[in-house]
Design a protein around this motif. Structure first.
Motif, PDB file in Angstrom:
ATOM      1  N   THR A   8       2.036  -3.190   3.291  1.00  9.45           N
ATOM      2  CA  THR A   8       1.733  -2.082   2.370  1.00  9.45           C
ATOM      3  C   THR A   8       0.449  -2.386   1.619  1.00  9.45           C
ATOM      4  O   THR A   8       0.258  -3.500   1.112  1.00  9.45           O
ATOM      5  CB  THR A   8       2.884  -1.874   1.395  1.00  9.45           C
ATOM      6  N   PHE A  63      -2.157  -2.229  -1.470  1.00 11.93           N
ATOM      7  CA  PHE A  63      -2.066  -2.191  -2.923  1.00 11.93           C
ATOM      8  C   PHE A  63      -3.381  -1.679  -3.503  1.00 11.93           C
ATOM      9  O   PHE A  63      -4.452  -1.957  -2.975  1.00 11.93           O
ATOM     10  CB  PHE A  63      -1.771  -3.588  -3.478  1.00 11.93           C
ATOM     11  N   GLU A  64      -3.254  -0.917  -4.602  1.00 18.36           N
ATOM     12  CA  GLU A  64      -4.415  -0.423  -5.311  1.00 18.36           C
ATOM     13  C   GLU A  64      -4.172  -0.617  -6.805  1.00 18.36           C
ATOM     14  O   GLU A  64      -3.202  -0.092  -7.345  1.00 18.36           O
ATOM     15  CB  GLU A  64      -4.661   1.051  -4.997  1.00 18.36           C
ATOM     16  N   LYS A 105      -0.838  -2.049  -7.612  1.00 18.07           N
ATOM     17  CA  LYS A 105       0.313  -1.172  -7.427  1.00 18.07           C
ATOM     18  C   LYS A 105       0.400  -0.769  -5.956  1.00 18.07           C
ATOM     19  O   LYS A 105      -0.620  -0.494  -5.315  1.00 18.07           O
ATOM     20  CB  LYS A 105       0.190   0.079  -8.300  1.00 18.07           C
ATOM     21  N   PRO A 106       1.625  -0.763  -5.379  1.00 14.78           N
ATOM     22  CA  PRO A 106       1.761  -0.388  -3.961  1.00 14.78           C
ATOM     23  C   PRO A 106       1.452   1.082  -3.735  1.00 14.78           C
ATOM     24  O   PRO A 106       1.698   1.935  -4.589  1.00 14.78           O
ATOM     25  CB  PRO A 106       3.237  -0.718  -3.663  1.00 14.78           C
ATOM     26  N   THR A 107       0.905   1.369  -2.569  1.00 12.45           N
ATOM     27  CA  THR A 107       0.594   2.747  -2.169  1.00 12.45           C
ATOM     28  C   THR A 107       1.360   3.076  -0.894  1.00 12.45           C
ATOM     29  O   THR A 107       2.095   2.249  -0.346  1.00 12.45           O
ATOM     30  CB  THR A 107      -0.916   2.904  -1.949  1.00 12.45           C
ATOM     31  N   ARG A 108       1.179   4.301  -0.399  1.00 13.35           N
ATOM     32  CA  ARG A 108       1.832   4.713   0.838  1.00 13.35           C
ATOM     33  C   ARG A 108       1.057   4.278   2.076  1.00 13.35           C
ATOM     34  O   ARG A 108       1.562   4.396   3.190  1.00 13.35           O
ATOM     35  CB  ARG A 108       2.003   6.232   0.853  1.00 13.35           C
ATOM     36  N   ASP A 109      -0.149   3.799   1.882  1.00 11.43           N
ATOM     37  CA  ASP A 109      -0.980   3.387   3.021  1.00 11.43           C
ATOM     38  C   ASP A 109      -0.554   2.011   3.525  1.00 11.43           C
ATOM     39  O   ASP A 109       0.077   1.219   2.817  1.00 11.43           O
ATOM     40  CB  ASP A 109      -2.452   3.360   2.621  1.00 11.43           C
TER      41      ASP A 109
END
Length: 569
Positions: A186, A188-189, A192-196
């Motif tokens: 997963t 992170f941005e 924080k985790p993202t859906r990408d």
């Protein structure tokens, strides 16, 4: 060295050769994507003399089996699975001469397992360190289910061992092919985790910057070039591009390996040179220090022989606890300092101050033991007198001074007094002693009645005033003990235990002395500082680290921290 503008040695410059270095290539991909197969097929390239295959980890074990790949031509370098033997296998492969005038290739399959092994090494060492620390502090050690934190210094050690592997591979005069696993994770941005989703190489995180080309195998036969350092290939930096006709031979040719230099043109950094520089600077400053004052190293400041003798004599004559006073002198000045101070006494001759304290301690213990034996035998114990610890000049004056005329010569202690000759008849009687008491008038039984009131006793000479004892609240040793107990209370609160349980190891044989209490509290500081750092209190931990032993204001320094703690702590 600020201010120096002239070069310290002769130098020369050279023009660039324009030749590429022997490439170090990284082939990554998920499991069963064909990494080892491509490496085996690439060993048959006509640009390579011989390929030496170093397989790490037994989960795959494909080195022998992939020898059946068409065109494969490599040899397996065996090792026993330890780090040092793997490193030595790489040394051996680097040292092999070219075959048929062509450079050799080294394949490491795979570096993911190598990094996992280095991480496991430090995890095992961290667990052993935690068990040893728990044994020293008499606490329960971590169980197999308890997590153990790997400290940053251990991770730095793992990175150093990893860097030694890459350093040796950079000494190779031919191409190097590293295989590693890749995972889809997963993205992170801003933490924080993202859906990408993104792809991550399972190895030391600085590995991509250490290689010349990175090829990802997303599936069998599906290759992508994600990073390269070359001028022989028209690629756009920072972009991933498909590599449809990928093979190790094609990659070598597009990297310009046919024109590569015989050795890698690189200058490694040498951090250890800083230590050598400091050693040289210390050697250069040593003669200057000797010229400034050769006696300063042996003669400690603030205390000389006469002062040391006075301190020890004052401790011996202390009315409360001479033993504690002598030990306090040793704690305050230190054994090393006291050993460098020469002293001379009447009783023991020439000694250093530390040996003089040891002799004094033994003297007090012998006198105490002697009094106990006399008390057990029913004899009245005699008061012990401290040994004479006078300076040589004072002792000489004491012996050479003639006895005063007014004072009669006193017999030596333990010698019988000589019998006096009877006085002659014509000798006048001696004058009366003014200090002697007047005898009561002679009375007969008839002159004294039974009902007569008792007479007053003759006046007694004034008694010698008792020595003034030092009040307990004014005793510096009592202040020191109170400060140590307050520090022990702070340590107990940090460990979430009671003061009684915290001090139980040194109270098993009764109340400990000041020296033992001080050593125990000082030994517990490291654990308390570690707990403060774990609770995000670096400033308070640093303050505690710099605090003296004992610190009478330590409890006040910790008061804001304990007051802000949640209830129950």
């Amino acid at each position: 060295m600020p201010g120096i503008t002239t070069p310290l040695r002769e130098r020369k410059s050279r023009r660039p050769t324009g030749l590429p270095n022997p490439p170090m290539m990284l082939l990554v991909g998920p499991e069963k994507s064909g990494k080892s197969y491509e490496a085996a097929a690439g060993s048959g390239s006509d640009l390579i003399g011989m390929t030496y295959w170093i397989e790490i980890g037994g989960s795959e074990g494909t080195a022998d089996y992939y020898g059946r790949v068409p065109g494969a031509r490599y040899e397996i370098v065996e090792h026993n699975g330890t780090y040092q033997d793997i490193l030595d296998a790489i040394r051996w492969a680097v040292a092999q001469p070219p075959v048929n005038g062509k450079p050799n290739m080294i394949v490491v399959d795979n570096v993911t397992v190598l990094w996992d092994m280095l991480s496991d090494e430090q995890a095992l060492y961290a667990r052993r360190r935690a068990e040893r620390k728990a044994h020293e502090t008499r606490r329960r050690g971590p169980s197999l289910d308890d997590p153990v934190v790997v400290d940053p210094d251990l991770w730095n050690r793992a990175k150093d061992r990893w860097g030694e592997i890459l350093w040796m591979l950079r000494r190779h005069s031919g191409p190097t092919l590293l295989l590693a696993r890749q995972e889809v994770v997963t993205a992170f941005e801003n933490d924080k985790p993202t859906r990408d989703k993104t792809r991550k190489i399972k190895a030391e995180r600085n590995l991509p910057s250490a290689v010349d080309a990175i090829v990802e195998l997303h599936a069998f036969g599906e290759a992508h070039l994600t990073g390269v350092r070359t001028l022989h290939w028209d690629v756009k930096p920072g972009q991933s591009m498909p590599f449809p006709d990928f093979s190790v031979d094609t990659l070598l040719r597009r990297l310009g390996f046919e024109e590569a230099a015989t050795v890698r043109q690189v200058t490694e950094t040498r951090p250890e040179a800083y230590l050598q520089e400091e050693d040289q600077r210390a050697q250069q400053q040593a003669p200057a220090r000797q010229q400034q004052g050769p006696r300063q190293e042996n003669a400690p400041r603030g205390l000389n022989g006469k002062q040391a003798v006075k301190l020890i004599h004052r401790a011996l004559t202390d009315e409360n606890s001479p033993l504690e006073c002598l030990r306090a002198i040793r704690e305050e000045w230190g054994v090393r300092t006291l050993r460098a101070i020469p002293t001379e006494t009447k009783m023991w001759g020439r000694l250093n101050a530390d040996d003089l304290i040891t002799r004094s301690l033994n003297f007090i213990e012998e006198q105490a033991k002697k009094r106990e034996e006399e008390a057990a035998g029913g004899e009245t114990p005699e008061a012990s007198t401290p040994p004479a610890t006078l300076e040589p000049e004072q002792a000489r004056e004491h012996h050479e001074a003639p006895p005063a005329e007014s004072s009669p010569a006193q017999p030596e202690q333990g010698q019988p007094e000589p019998e006096q000759a009877p006085p002659a008849e014509d000798t006048p009687p001696p004058p009366p002693d003014p200090q002697a008491e007047e005898p009561p008038p002679a009375e007969s039984p008839e002159d004294t009645s039974a009902a007569e009131e008792p007479q007053d006793l003759p006046p007694q000479p004034p008694e010698k005033p008792a020595p003034r004892k030092r009040r307990k609240d004014q005793d510096p040793l009592e202040f020191a003990r109170q400060g140590l107990l307050e520090e022990a209370e702070v340590q107990a609160r940090l460990k979430f235990t009671t003061l009684r349980d915290h001090l139980q190891p040194i109270y098993e044989d009764g109340e400990p002395g000041l020296s033992r209490l001080r050593d125990y509290v000082k030994a517990q500081r490291a654990e308390a500082i570690a707990l403060l750092e774990e609770n995000d209190q670096p400033a308070l931990a640093d303050t505690y680290r710099r605090a003296p032993v004992p610190d009478l204001d330590l409890k006040k320094k910790f008061a804001p921290y304990f007051d802000s703690a949640p209830a129950g702590q």
